[in-house]
Design a protein around this motif. Sequence first.
Motif, PDB file in Angstrom:
ATOM      1  N   ARG A   1       0.806  -1.219   0.000  1.00  0.00           N
ATOM      2  CA  ARG A   1       0.000   0.000   0.000  1.00  0.00           C
ATOM      3  C   ARG A   1       0.843   1.275   0.000  1.00  0.00           C
ATOM      4  O   ARG A   1       0.323   2.368  -0.232  1.00  0.00           O
ATOM      5  CB  ARG A   1      -0.921   0.013   1.223  1.00  0.00           C
ATOM      6  CG  ARG A   1      -1.970  -1.104   1.199  1.00  0.00           C
ATOM      7  CD  ARG A   1      -2.698  -1.164   2.534  1.00  0.00           C
ATOM      8  NE  ARG A   1      -3.726  -2.222   2.539  1.00  0.00           N
ATOM      9  CZ  ARG A   1      -4.420  -2.588   3.615  1.00  0.00           C
ATOM     10  NH1 ARG A   1      -4.181  -1.992   4.779  1.00  0.00           N
ATOM     11  NH2 ARG A   1      -5.319  -3.547   3.534  1.00  0.00           N
ATOM     12  N   ALA A   2       2.116   1.158   0.286  1.00  0.00           N
ATOM     13  CA  ALA A   2       2.971   2.339   0.409  1.00  0.00           C
ATOM     14  C   ALA A   2       3.374   2.872  -0.959  1.00  0.00           C
ATOM     15  O   ALA A   2       3.547   2.130  -1.922  1.00  0.00           O
ATOM     16  CB  ALA A   2       4.213   2.002   1.224  1.00  0.00           C
ATOM     17  N   THR A   3       3.535   4.172  -1.040  1.00  0.00           N
ATOM     18  CA  THR A   3       4.032   4.817  -2.252  1.00  0.00           C
ATOM     19  C   THR A   3       5.555   4.773  -2.243  1.00  0.00           C
ATOM     20  O   THR A   3       6.184   4.598  -1.182  1.00  0.00           O
ATOM     21  CB  THR A   3       3.571   6.274  -2.322  1.00  0.00           C
ATOM     22  OG1 THR A   3       4.170   6.992  -1.228  1.00  0.00           O
ATOM     23  CG2 THR A   3       2.059   6.374  -2.237  1.00  0.00           C
ATOM     24  N   PRO A   4       6.196   4.922  -3.421  1.00  0.00           N
ATOM     25  CA  PRO A   4       7.669   4.933  -3.460  1.00  0.00           C
ATOM     26  C   PRO A   4       8.287   5.966  -2.522  1.00  0.00           C
ATOM     27  O   PRO A   4       9.303   5.693  -1.870  1.00  0.00           O
ATOM     28  CB  PRO A   4       7.971   5.246  -4.926  1.00  0.00           C
ATOM     29  CG  PRO A   4       6.797   4.694  -5.668  1.00  0.00           C
ATOM     30  CD  PRO A   4       5.618   4.945  -4.776  1.00  0.00           C
ATOM     31  N   SER A   5       7.686   7.149  -2.440  1.00  0.00           N
ATOM     32  CA  SER A   5       8.245   8.182  -1.550  1.00  0.00           C
ATOM     33  C   SER A   5       8.101   7.787  -0.089  1.00  0.00           C
ATOM     34  O   SER A   5       8.987   8.072   0.736  1.00  0.00           O
ATOM     35  CB  SER A   5       7.556   9.521  -1.801  1.00  0.00           C
ATOM     36  OG  SER A   5       6.165   9.419  -1.558  1.00  0.00           O
ATOM     37  N   GLU A   6       7.001   7.122   0.256  1.00  0.00           N
ATOM     38  CA  GLU A   6       6.830   6.656   1.631  1.00  0.00           C
ATOM     39  C   GLU A   6       7.863   5.578   1.977  1.00  0.00           C
ATOM     40  O   GLU A   6       8.403   5.543   3.092  1.00  0.00           O
ATOM     41  CB  GLU A   6       5.406   6.120   1.832  1.00  0.00           C
ATOM     42  CG  GLU A   6       4.342   7.199   1.840  1.00  0.00           C
ATOM     43  CD  GLU A   6       2.930   6.628   1.893  1.00  0.00           C
ATOM     44  OE1 GLU A   6       2.023   7.343   2.370  1.00  0.00           O
ATOM     45  OE2 GLU A   6       2.738   5.450   1.463  1.00  0.00           O
ATOM     46  N   ILE A   7       8.118   4.721   1.019  1.00  0.00           N
ATOM     47  CA  ILE A   7       9.128   3.674   1.245  1.00  0.00           C
ATOM     48  C   ILE A   7      10.503   4.297   1.414  1.00  0.00           C
ATOM     49  O   ILE A   7      11.278   3.909   2.310  1.00  0.00           O
ATOM     50  CB  ILE A   7       9.118   2.657   0.083  1.00  0.00           C
ATOM     51  CG1 ILE A   7       7.830   1.819   0.135  1.00  0.00           C
ATOM     52  CG2 ILE A   7      10.349   1.745   0.146  1.00  0.00           C
ATOM     53  CD1 ILE A   7       7.662   0.869  -1.027  1.00  0.00           C
ATOM     54  N   ASP A   8      10.836   5.286   0.583  1.00  0.00           N
ATOM     55  CA  ASP A   8      12.140   5.958   0.714  1.00  0.00           C
ATOM     56  C   ASP A   8      12.282   6.601   2.081  1.00  0.00           C
ATOM     57  O   ASP A   8      13.350   6.526   2.727  1.00  0.00           O
ATOM     58  CB  ASP A   8      12.296   7.020  -0.378  1.00  0.00           C
ATOM     59  CG  ASP A   8      12.449   6.406  -1.770  1.00  0.00           C
ATOM     60  OD1 ASP A   8      12.625   5.164  -1.840  1.00  0.00           O
ATOM     61  OD2 ASP A   8      12.401   7.149  -2.762  1.00  0.00           O
TER      62      ASP A   8
END
Length: 831
Positions: free
Chosen positions: A139-146
Amino acid sequence: MEYQWLIDRVDDLIVNHSKTVVVVFLLVTVVFVGGLGSISSESGQQQFIEDLPSFQAIEDINENFGDSFSEETTSTTLIQESTNVLSRGALIDMLETRNRIVETGSLRVSDTSTTAETIATTLDANATTPDEQLRAVERATPSEIDAAVREADETNPGFSSQLSDDFNRQSASATATQGSVSHRAGPGEGAATGPGGASEFPPNKEDRIERLVQDDSSSIWVQGTPPNTTGITTSVVLPSALVLIMLFLTVAYRDVVDVLIGLFAIVLMLVWTFGFIGLVGIPFAVLLIAVPPILIAIGIDFGIHSINRYREERVKGTGISESMTITTDQVTVAFFIVVGTSAIGFLSNVASSFPPTRDFGITAAAGIVFTFLIFGIFVPALKVTVDRAREKYPIPTFSEAPLGSDDSVLGRLLSVGVTVSKRGPLVFLLLVLVITAGSGVYATGVDTGFSPDDFNPDAETPEYLQYLPESIRPPAEFEYVRLNDYLDENFEQDGQVQMYIEGNMERDTALEELHRGAADPPSTFRSDRRQADSQSIVTLIESRAERDPEFRALVDRNDRDDNGIPDSNLPRIYDELGENADGFLTEGRGSTRVLYTVDGDAEDEVVTQDAYSLSGEFRDSAQPTGSVIIFDEAISLVFQSVIVSLVLTLIGAALFLVAAYWVIEGSPSLGIVNMIPIVVTVVALVASMRVVGLKFNAINGTILAIAVGIGIDYSVHVVHRFADEYHNTELYPALRKTVVGTGGALTGSMLTTVFGIGVLVLALNPALGAFGALISLSVLYAYLASLVVLPSVIVVWARLRGDTDADIPIIGTIETAIRNRGSTVPSRGNE
């Protein structure tokens, strides 16, 4: 001291009660057979380092921080590679793989640790189950993962150590990561107690996990336990050694029955030795692989000397009983001297700091005693029994000729040392002294080392081993080693030092002391603004305070000097940190750990010195640890063990030889004569190690004591035979008879030993292969020193004792000059 009565008693048993002796030895063999089933095995490097304080500290850290490891476990490593293993797709690959492994009940998973799990729980602190963690990443966006990657790196100790060297915190990227899976071991399976020490449980777990791997966006490899090459190496080395031994025994004896007697004695010797370690509970470790070839070599030497000396009498027409009596009268004493000095050499390893080395010394010493009993008593008794049967029954005899004679090519070659001793012994010995002294200076530059690579085979096994029978054929490639090489190339292995600190972490000054300990760190420790680059409970508090205003307010209220480090109400602060503190505080808060980043290019010795220097800055007991420190301490112990065992061996062997020749020949100086070839051998061996670039390590650290123990065998046979012949024969004839008669047996023994032990180069363990090569080289040097150098030493010794037959041209010229000068000086009466 009169000892001949004892020799006479042994002669009587061998000659007049030979069948009884054979039966008694066979009954004792049955007892040792009972110990074979009790042999356990031990592999890997942990057995060498488990007593180090730094290793015990890392064990305490593993036990006290995070999950409990009280349960017996084994482990599997997961290695993931991708353009970015921290991308959403790669994280999902790892989590799905982890979930499948956990769901497979037969794999008995007790715990997993991956960067994907850390990132998932950073994204969602409530994601405690595998499915919840997978959903958090999906569910996480790439920016959230970063952002989660950067936060995990700040707050989680060891997060970056699971990532490859190219990890970039700002871009949240890395090309590789490694994770681990812990398995509950089954009954009696043992535990993964250290590097190289795990048992393979559950069975075939690597293959089973590989079938569960999800690799849509990345590649995941499975690395299980290190290969236990002990069994494979033994199955390759021993048959090869026996084939070569069979070949050289055939050449030495040239008689089928005598060859069978020699082989049967070898089997008994091995059964006694292996039965002994089973009965006393010594585990069969990698060093013990070298014991059988060493004992076989010495046993063959004893056998060849015994049979050869017996044949020397038989070809004269002497009867069986009288020939064997003459033989045992002479060789039993020589065998005893060899056993005494060899046992001293082997037992000197008991002073080693490494448990496997101590076990090696005990086993080899016991084995050499067994070798003496079997080849000194059993073989002569069996030979007498067989030869008497030959007189009654048509048992064929192929050859009774001894090795070496005056008119043979071998005899002429062996006489080179005698020729040199006649023409210029003193000049030759001065040349040997200069060369040995120069080699000794050069040898001081030999290095020491201790590395995991010493215990692992090469990733690819030599092609010639693939032609072996399938039952003993090693795999073409060791996947564990290939992956280990990949980890070495892509992950920083020695860039971290841990400080294990034991003390009350709830007292007000505890955190301030940790903070001060990180100030002005040593030069090898990475730092920022004169503060060590570290991870600890202090950095965890600082990181939490930066992003949590409420927690920051709590810290400020309990920070008396406004430096950001709380110095009161610490239990409350720890409670607020919750489970995040588990990575740095033990459950009872009686100890903590600090992780320091160190210069990966710095010398291990310097890093270790700096770490111990830093440990002195803490009020509480602080023990530095980590792979850098553990292996550096092990290297120091290797050098210490080498020096201690060599000194003990040389002193012990010299004292034993002096005492033995004092009792046997009434000439203690012969013991010193006996030691000279050994000194030459040891110096030449160490110098050769430096030439070829070999280091002393935990395995070959015993080599010098072994070189003395085995090498002295050769000089003892020469010196003792010479002393026997010298009683009734003039110097040079006695010397020539010694080197031709005994030299022939020594040549057969040397060839058998060099090639028999040399097969250790086939060992899959590289350090063991080098060990075998060094032993073979030491035997060759001892052989040459005994037959080329020793005759000149004996001539000088005889001249110093007043034997005028010892012709030393330089001394003779000086004496003549002195006499002539004295004859030209007028007497006082004529003045």
